[in-house]
Design an enzyme around this catalytic site. Structure first.
Site, PDB file in Angstrom:
ATOM      1  N   ASN A 102     -59.065 -24.227  -5.273  1.00 21.31           N
ATOM      2  CA  ASN A 102     -58.796 -25.069  -4.100  1.00 21.31           C
ATOM      3  C   ASN A 102     -59.692 -24.634  -2.945  1.00 21.31           C
ATOM      4  OD1 ASN A 102     -56.876 -26.905  -5.013  1.00 21.31           O
ATOM      5  ND2 ASN A 102     -55.173 -25.498  -4.670  1.00 21.31           N
ATOM      6  N   ASN A 186     -53.073 -32.697  -2.100  1.00 26.17           N
ATOM      7  CA  ASN A 186     -52.103 -31.675  -1.751  1.00 26.17           C
ATOM      8  C   ASN A 186     -51.377 -32.012  -0.459  1.00 26.17           C
ATOM      9  OD1 ASN A 186     -53.249 -30.457  -3.970  1.00 26.17           O
ATOM     10  ND2 ASN A 186     -53.379 -28.432  -3.039  1.00 26.17           N
ATOM     11  N   GLU A 189     -48.797 -34.380  -1.384  1.00 28.75           N
ATOM     12  CA  GLU A 189     -47.779 -33.583  -2.068  1.00 28.75           C
ATOM     13  C   GLU A 189     -46.842 -32.912  -1.058  1.00 28.75           C
ATOM     14  OE1 GLU A 189     -48.090 -29.375  -4.310  1.00 28.75           O
ATOM     15  OE2 GLU A 189     -49.350 -30.946  -5.185  1.00 28.75           O
TER      16      GLU A 189
END
Length: 469
Positions: A102, A186, A189
């Site tokens: 990431n 993300n 998320e």
């Protein structure tokens, strides 16, 4: 005998499982790890498989057929730069180096640009799905050049999750596009998890449900439009019993949420690109507030509020749950709308030409935010590639319109009860602001001109104006 045709650096949880996934699809994999004993342990655990263990980068590079393809599954930041510097002298023009962590997308852009003159392709590849996804099929978001994608496509399509729409991988775009999309993934998320947690809080504190009873609600929701990995996982989590206390395990988990940075990056980039993502930003605020546990406990003894269950006693329980379901559905659409708007802004800023319909397609399987909602998201951008916002798609707009009464009742009940709905409320504010033809920032502009002579524009003619207030 020919050498290995794929290399993997880093045998942590994700790297180890990706190596097993790649090998199980017929590729010969050379592995390397900083702690060399991990290599021995990995080979011993998988004897007979097509793995080659290496203890140095020289051995790793020598073990690979050309053009070499090496994927790094190591912590983001300085470790990636250090590994690139060690591998660069050993690689040749045409080889491909992949960062599957990431990483900050601007770092990926910098690394790709630095390696480009050497002829070494650098690919930032988002990987979503956690440990199970890495082993049996993740959602993959590779950036980089067209040439690099052509050299990686056979491996990435083989190991990716699959749905009826195909393998959950696509060439996202040049340089840092893959890591940018993973960052926004993300962020969405974060938003979805916060929305679910807030919904759960209403069930617990508003309706007084036990954890197993809330599991039944999430199971029911998972059989409809709210079907998703996170909805299903929530039901599982709420049904799990702690072996030590025999209480629901979720009830003995400390209410302090962690974060690894990608959510914060999403908010920072949104500010830089002037894109509104209040649902996602509120989720980050929720995690920050949760981390202030000692301060909150002290404040709870001094600051009083209403009785949480009081506003939920008049309507029937079934109505409250139905309204809450509608609220979660509408707010989830808001989170996706904000995330997709940010991806479009990033694509425009960096000339990536990202296909948003394809992003919806590859998120349908393997990744943490896989959900039934991604079908209408994918179709919305397939029908209108330049769609400004998902809220303007007729099908999704109708869904929000149908759900908004329950959404508003849920937010109002929670406010009356003193149950914080940070992300639900932010999503509703986003919806109401986006659909407003006139907002109160006319006053903001007037104030700015009054105290600082910043000027303003009039509704009846063009040009900057300053007035004496």
């Amino acid at each position: 005998m020919s050498g290995s045709n794929f290399g993997l650096v880093g045998l942590g949880t994700m790297g180890r499982n990706l190596a097993l996934n790649i090998e199980s699809h017929g590729f010969r994999v050379a592995v390397w790890n900083l702690e060399t004993e991990w290599v021995d342990q990995f080979l011993n655990a998988h004897q007979g498989a097509k793995f080659t263990g290496t203890k140095t980068f020289e051995e790793l590079v020598a073990a690979l057929d050309r053009p070499r393809r090496i994927m790094m599954m190591i912590p983001a930041g300085k470790p990636v730069d250090a590994t690139i510097e060690k591998l660069k002298p050993l690689l040749q023009s045409g080889d491909v180096l992949i960062d599957g962590g990431n990483s900050w997308f601007e770092d990926t852009r910098r690394r790709e640009a630095a390696l480009r003159p050497t002829g070494i392709h650098f690919v930032g590849c988002g990987v979503s799905g956690g440990e199970e996804g890495a082993r049996f099929g993740p959602s993959l978001m590779p950036g980089g050049s067209d040439e690099a994608w052509a050299m990686l496509r056979d491996v990435l399509e083989a190991i990716a999750a699959r749905t009826e729409a195909g393998p959950c991988v696509t060439h996202v775009g040049p340089d840092g596009a893959g890591h940018f999309v993973k960052m926004v993934h993300n962020g969405i998320e974060y938003g979805d998890m916060q929305l679910i947690a807030e919904s759960w809080d209403v069930l617990r504190r508003g309706l007084g449900m036990t954890a197993p009873e809330t599991a039944d609600v999430f199971d029911e929701w998972n059989r409809g439009p709210l079907e998703s990995f996170l909805t299903e996982l929530t039901a599982k989590v709420c049904r799990t019993i702690d072996p030590e206390t025999r209480q629901p395990l979720v009830d003995v988990v400390l209410d302090k949420a962690g974060q690894k940075g990608t959510g914060k990056w999403t908010a920072q980039v949104a500010l830089d690109l002037a894109v509104s993502i209040p649902t996602i930003a509120a989720a980050i605020d929720g995690r920050v507030l949760s981390s202030m546990k000692d301060e909150r406990v002290a404040a709870s003894k001094q600051l009083s509020g209403p009785k949480p269950a009081e506003p939920f006693r008049t309507p029937a329980r079934a109505q409250v749950i139905s309204d809450l379901r509608d609220a979660l559905y509408a707010a989830r659409i808001g989170a996706y709308a904000q995330g997709m708007a940010l991806i479009r802004a990033g694509s425009n800023q960096y000339n990536w030409n990202i296909n948003l319909s394809e992003i919806g397609r590859i998120w349908k399987g393997g990744c943490i935010i896989r959900a039934r909602l991604l079908d209408p998201v994918r179709h919305a951008f397939a029908k209108q590639p330049q769609l400004a916002n998902l809220l303007l798609d007729p099908a999704l707009a109708n869904g929000v319109q149908d759900a908004q009464d329950g959404w508003r009742r849920t937010v109002a009940r929670a406010a009356e009860a003193g149950i914080p709905l940070l992300s639900h409320t932010a999503a509703l504010g986003y919806f109401d602001s986006y659909r407003a033809s006139r907002l109160p920032q006319s006053l903001t502009q007037a104030q700015r001109d009054a105290f600082g002579a910043h000027t303003y524009e009039r509704i009846d003619r063009a040009g900057a104006v300053h007035s004496e207030w």
